[in-house]
Design a protein around this motif. Structure first.
Motif, PDB file in Angstrom:
ATOM      1  N   ASN A 185       0.405  -8.203   5.941  1.00 46.90           N
ATOM      2  CA  ASN A 185      -0.395  -9.062   6.144  1.00 46.90           C
ATOM      3  C   ASN A 185      -1.689  -8.840   5.726  1.00 46.90           C
ATOM      4  OD1 ASN A 185      -1.612  -8.049   8.589  1.00 46.90           O
ATOM      5  ND2 ASN A 185       0.348  -8.611   9.833  1.00 46.90           N
ATOM      6  N   LYS A 186      -2.646  -9.832   6.090  1.00 41.10           N
ATOM      7  CA  LYS A 186      -4.092  -9.581   5.740  1.00 41.10           C
ATOM      8  C   LYS A 186      -4.794  -8.348   6.444  1.00 41.10           C
ATOM      9  CE  LYS A 186      -4.880 -14.216   4.690  1.00 41.10           C
ATOM     10  NZ  LYS A 186      -5.691 -15.739   4.767  1.00 41.10           N
ATOM     11  N   LYS A 187      -4.170  -7.910   7.648  1.00 44.82           N
ATOM     12  CA  LYS A 187      -4.757  -6.877   8.619  1.00 44.82           C
ATOM     13  C   LYS A 187      -3.952  -5.692   8.318  1.00 44.82           C
ATOM     14  CE  LYS A 187      -6.768 -10.032  11.608  1.00 44.82           C
ATOM     15  NZ  LYS A 187      -7.209 -10.255  13.190  1.00 44.82           N
ATOM     16  N   GLU A 188      -2.559  -5.600   8.349  1.00 45.55           N
ATOM     17  CA  GLU A 188      -1.640  -4.362   8.651  1.00 45.55           C
ATOM     18  C   GLU A 188      -0.604  -4.510   7.623  1.00 45.55           C
ATOM     19  OE1 GLU A 188      -1.482  -2.329  12.448  1.00 45.55           O
ATOM     20  OE2 GLU A 188      -2.036  -4.583  13.135  1.00 45.55           O
ATOM     21  N   VAL A 189       0.027  -3.287   7.358  1.00 43.54           N
ATOM     22  CA  VAL A 189       1.103  -3.022   6.596  1.00 43.54           C
ATOM     23  C   VAL A 189       2.259  -2.395   7.295  1.00 43.54           C
ATOM     24  CG1 VAL A 189       2.563  -2.030   4.555  1.00 43.54           C
ATOM     25  CG2 VAL A 189       0.120  -3.208   4.352  1.00 43.54           C
ATOM     26  N   TYR A 190       3.376  -2.955   7.621  1.00 47.63           N
ATOM     27  CA  TYR A 190       4.454  -2.322   8.685  1.00 47.63           C
ATOM     28  C   TYR A 190       5.550  -1.509   7.658  1.00 47.63           C
ATOM     29  CZ  TYR A 190       1.882  -5.008  12.033  1.00 47.63           C
ATOM     30  OH  TYR A 190       0.889  -5.537  12.716  1.00 47.63           O
ATOM     31  N   THR A 191       6.035  -0.329   7.872  1.00 47.06           N
ATOM     32  CA  THR A 191       7.190   0.140   7.540  1.00 47.06           C
ATOM     33  C   THR A 191       8.245  -0.010   8.502  1.00 47.06           C
ATOM     34  OG1 THR A 191       5.604   1.867   6.095  1.00 47.06           O
ATOM     35  CG2 THR A 191       8.258   2.140   6.248  1.00 47.06           C
ATOM     36  N   CYS A 192       9.105  -0.956   8.223  1.00 49.09           N
ATOM     37  CA  CYS A 192      10.035  -1.181   9.223  1.00 49.09           C
ATOM     38  C   CYS A 192      11.472  -0.507   8.949  1.00 49.09           C
ATOM     39  CB  CYS A 192      10.603  -2.661   9.331  1.00 49.09           C
ATOM     40  SG  CYS A 192       8.853  -3.525   9.500  1.00 49.09           S
ATOM     41  N   THR A 193      11.801   0.143   9.877  1.00 45.06           N
ATOM     42  CA  THR A 193      13.303   0.687  10.118  1.00 45.06           C
ATOM     43  C   THR A 193      14.315  -0.061  11.009  1.00 45.06           C
ATOM     44  OG1 THR A 193      12.514   2.296  11.394  1.00 45.06           O
ATOM     45  CG2 THR A 193      12.400   3.073   9.172  1.00 45.06           C
ATOM     46  N   PRO A 194      15.653   0.383  11.203  1.00 42.05           N
ATOM     47  CA  PRO A 194      16.303  -0.169  12.251  1.00 42.05           C
ATOM     48  C   PRO A 194      15.695  -0.012  13.545  1.00 42.05           C
ATOM     49  CG  PRO A 194      17.729   1.014  10.609  1.00 42.05           C
ATOM     50  CD  PRO A 194      16.275   1.256  10.082  1.00 42.05           C
ATOM     51  N   GLY A 195      15.790  -1.136  14.412  1.00 37.40           N
ATOM     52  CA  GLY A 195      15.144  -1.388  15.427  1.00 37.40           C
ATOM     53  C   GLY A 195      13.692  -1.822  15.742  1.00 37.40           C
ATOM     54  N   SER A 196      13.000  -1.832  14.269  1.00 40.00           N
ATOM     55  CA  SER A 196      11.524  -2.343  14.319  1.00 40.00           C
ATOM     56  C   SER A 196      11.583  -3.929  14.663  1.00 40.00           C
ATOM     57  CB  SER A 196      10.855  -2.309  12.807  1.00 40.00           C
ATOM     58  OG  SER A 196      10.785  -1.014  12.734  1.00 40.00           O
ATOM     59  N   LEU A 197      10.696  -4.299  15.348  1.00 40.21           N
ATOM     60  CA  LEU A 197      10.501  -5.939  16.072  1.00 40.21           C
ATOM     61  C   LEU A 197       9.238  -6.230  15.699  1.00 40.21           C
ATOM     62  CD1 LEU A 197      11.584  -8.279  17.543  1.00 40.21           C
ATOM     63  CD2 LEU A 197      10.979  -7.140  19.767  1.00 40.21           C
ATOM     64  N   LEU A 198       9.028  -7.501  15.008  1.00 39.88           N
ATOM     65  CA  LEU A 198       7.895  -7.841  14.427  1.00 39.88           C
ATOM     66  C   LEU A 198       7.619  -9.332  14.952  1.00 39.88           C
ATOM     67  CD1 LEU A 198       7.338  -7.033  10.722  1.00 39.88           C
ATOM     68  CD2 LEU A 198       6.459  -5.727  12.569  1.00 39.88           C
ATOM     69  N   PHE A 199       6.377 -10.025  15.313  1.00 41.90           N
ATOM     70  CA  PHE A 199       6.269 -11.332  15.758  1.00 41.90           C
ATOM     71  C   PHE A 199       5.479 -11.824  14.966  1.00 41.90           C
ATOM     72  CE2 PHE A 199       3.836 -14.608  17.756  1.00 41.90           C
ATOM     73  CZ  PHE A 199       4.693 -15.332  18.090  1.00 41.90           C
ATOM     74  N   HIS A 200       5.670 -13.150  14.251  1.00 44.21           N
ATOM     75  CA  HIS A 200       4.950 -13.684  13.403  1.00 44.21           C
ATOM     76  C   HIS A 200       4.543 -15.096  13.806  1.00 44.21           C
ATOM     77  CE1 HIS A 200       6.695 -11.154  10.407  1.00 44.21           C
ATOM     78  NE2 HIS A 200       7.839 -11.410  11.048  1.00 44.21           N
ATOM     79  N   ASN A 201       3.078 -15.317  14.192  1.00 45.61           N
ATOM     80  CA  ASN A 201       2.733 -16.736  14.586  1.00 45.61           C
ATOM     81  C   ASN A 201       2.781 -17.471  13.344  1.00 45.61           C
ATOM     82  OD1 ASN A 201       1.976 -18.825  16.289  1.00 45.61           O
ATOM     83  ND2 ASN A 201       0.544 -17.679  17.245  1.00 45.61           N
ATOM     84  N   TRP A 202       2.867 -18.911  13.334  1.00 47.37           N
ATOM     85  CA  TRP A 202       3.457 -19.744  12.239  1.00 47.37           C
ATOM     86  C   TRP A 202       2.309 -19.568  11.016  1.00 47.37           C
ATOM     87  CZ3 TRP A 202      -0.080 -23.816  11.153  1.00 47.37           C
ATOM     88  CH2 TRP A 202      -0.803 -23.978  11.955  1.00 47.37           C
ATOM     89  N   GLN A 203       1.000 -19.431  11.605  1.00 52.17           N
ATOM     90  CA  GLN A 203      -0.164 -19.754  10.673  1.00 52.17           C
ATOM     91  C   GLN A 203      -0.314 -18.283   9.817  1.00 52.17           C
ATOM     92  OE1 GLN A 203      -0.379 -18.877  13.573  1.00 52.17           O
ATOM     93  NE2 GLN A 203      -2.343 -17.666  14.242  1.00 52.17           N
ATOM     94  N   ASP A 204       0.469 -17.364  10.068  1.00 47.55           N
ATOM     95  CA  ASP A 204       0.097 -15.961   9.360  1.00 47.55           C
ATOM     96  C   ASP A 204       1.000 -15.746   7.897  1.00 47.55           C
ATOM     97  OD1 ASP A 204      -1.212 -13.311   9.462  1.00 47.55           O
ATOM     98  OD2 ASP A 204       0.555 -12.813   9.427  1.00 47.55           O
ATOM     99  N   PRO A 205       0.130 -15.599   6.940  1.00 43.76           N
ATOM    100  CA  PRO A 205       0.951 -15.405   5.578  1.00 43.76           C
ATOM    101  C   PRO A 205       1.398 -13.896   5.629  1.00 43.76           C
ATOM    102  CG  PRO A 205      -1.376 -15.411   5.198  1.00 43.76           C
ATOM    103  CD  PRO A 205      -1.280 -15.821   6.746  1.00 43.76           C
ATOM    104  N   HIS A 206       2.178 -13.497   4.969  1.00 41.68           N
ATOM    105  CA  HIS A 206       2.781 -12.144   4.687  1.00 41.68           C
ATOM    106  C   HIS A 206       3.477 -12.013   3.536  1.00 41.68           C
ATOM    107  CE1 HIS A 206       5.666 -13.987   7.362  1.00 41.68           C
ATOM    108  NE2 HIS A 206       6.571 -13.153   6.630  1.00 41.68           N
ATOM    109  N   TYR A 207       3.729 -10.794   3.150  1.00 42.55           N
ATOM    110  CA  TYR A 207       4.706 -10.508   1.994  1.00 42.55           C
ATOM    111  C   TYR A 207       5.626  -9.437   2.331  1.00 42.55           C
ATOM    112  CZ  TYR A 207       1.700  -6.296   1.295  1.00 42.55           C
ATOM    113  OH  TYR A 207       1.175  -5.191   1.654  1.00 42.55           O
ATOM    114  N   ASN A 208       6.629  -9.153   1.509  1.00 39.95           N
ATOM    115  CA  ASN A 208       7.675  -8.308   1.898  1.00 39.95           C
ATOM    116  C   ASN A 208       7.995  -7.464   0.583  1.00 39.95           C
ATOM    117  OD1 ASN A 208       8.706 -10.720   3.407  1.00 39.95           O
ATOM    118  ND2 ASN A 208       8.712  -9.010   4.756  1.00 39.95           N
ATOM    119  N   ILE A 209       8.349  -6.035   0.648  1.00 43.40           N
ATOM    120  CA  ILE A 209       8.780  -5.108  -0.353  1.00 43.40           C
ATOM    121  C   ILE A 209      10.029  -4.385   0.417  1.00 43.40           C
ATOM    122  CG2 ILE A 209       8.132  -3.136  -1.721  1.00 43.40           C
ATOM    123  CD1 ILE A 209       5.234  -3.891  -1.482  1.00 43.40           C
ATOM    124  N   LYS A 210      11.158  -4.730  -0.444  1.00 44.15           N
ATOM    125  CA  LYS A 210      12.382  -4.079  -0.106  1.00 44.15           C
ATOM    126  C   LYS A 210      12.753  -2.625  -0.786  1.00 44.15           C
ATOM    127  CE  LYS A 210      16.653  -5.342  -0.970  1.00 44.15           C
ATOM    128  NZ  LYS A 210      17.220  -3.834  -0.940  1.00 44.15           N
TER     129      LYS A 210
END
Length: 276
Positions: A56-81
């Motif tokens: 997102n505009k502030k951070e980048v998360y490397t997510c693995t099994p068990g990772s949990l993210l919360f997104h409020n509705w107004q926040d834009p983000h991108y994904n790389i798999k």
């Protein structure tokens, strides 16, 4: 920038549950990259299998099994798999339900990672309920979601600067080596605080006592390892610091009300749950 509607995610959605209070999806990530986008609802993403990078505009998360993210509705983000199979479990929250339940999430701004093991364990139970396929699963799911929101202490997210340094040091020490047999004195030395102070104030910042926190961390780690299917239950128990299979079974059932083998069957894609 595209805004995704309720129940809409990039990938192959294998299951969608439209409930009065939330929309729940089980989705396989199939896009190598997804550009900047919004979602019209606040929602949680819980990674079940594989890996994904989310920024997102502030951070980048490397997510693995068990990772949990919360997104409020107004926040834009991108994904790389990265290459390989990736599966996520999403819960979009109904705004009308939030208002009726007198829950205000407006202070939970943007997107952020949740590392509280008690909240993560609730998500494994939510996933399990989504596969139960009976009339008790709907009220159970609603109750669990309320527990999740209650467990998301906004001060822990937005006010982490106010927490003493020893809290981070203790959390990292436990997470770095779950197989280690920790003592109160050892953790106090690591955090440079008196054992009495650590014991007295631990629940203030971790919402549970030290022993239960370590057990929750171990069970949550065990659940994340089950997703790969590469390790036996005995190997998982040893990696997570359980003394033996019997100890693993007791702790697992305390937090999950299922045998590890039964839960592994659910993760493999079973539509129903067999309780022990």
């Amino acid at each position: 920038m595209k805004t995704l509607k309720t129940g809409e995610f990039y990938g192959q959605t294998n299951q969608t549950l439209h409930l009065d209070f939330a929309t729940i999806t089980d989705t396989e990530y199939t896009h190598d990259r997804v550009g900047w986008h919004y979602h019209e609802n606040a929602y949680f993403t819980f990674i079940l299998q594989g890996n994904v990078i989310e920024g997102n505009k502030k951070e980048v998360y490397t997510c693995t099994p068990g990772s949990l993210l919360f997104h409020n509705w107004q926040d834009p983000h991108y994904n790389i798999k990265p290459k390989g199979y990736t599966r996520g479990f999403q819960i979009e929250i109904n705004n009308n339900w939030l208002a009726q339940a007198d829950i205000d999430i407006q202070n939970l701004q943007g997107s952020f990672s949740i590392d509280n093991p008690q909240v993560k364990l609730l998500f494994y139970r939510l996933f399990k309920e989504s596969k139960a396929n009976d009339d008790a699963s709907i009220p159970a799911t609603e109750a669990l979601l309320l527990q999740v929101l209650a467990g998301m202490d906004s001060s822990a997210v937005t006010g982490s600067r106010n927490r003493p340094d020893w809290v981070k040091q203790v959390k990292e020490a436990i997470a770095d080596d779950l197989s280690h047999k920790f003592t109160l004195k050892e953790l106090a030395t690591t955090a440079n605080v008196h054992p009495a102070h650590l014991s007295r104030d631990f629940s203030k910042y971790f919402n549970t006592n030290l022993g239960e926190y370590i057990r929750a961390m171990r069970v949550e780690k065990a659940l994340s390892l089950m997703h790969s299917g590469k390790l036996s239950l005995t190997e998982i128990a040893m990696q997570c610091g359980f003394a033996d299979q019997s100890h693993f079974l007791r702790c697992f059932k305390t937090f999950n009300a299922d045998k590890p083998s039964a839960y592994r069957a659910v993760l493999a894609g079973g539509s129903t749950i067999t309780h022990p």
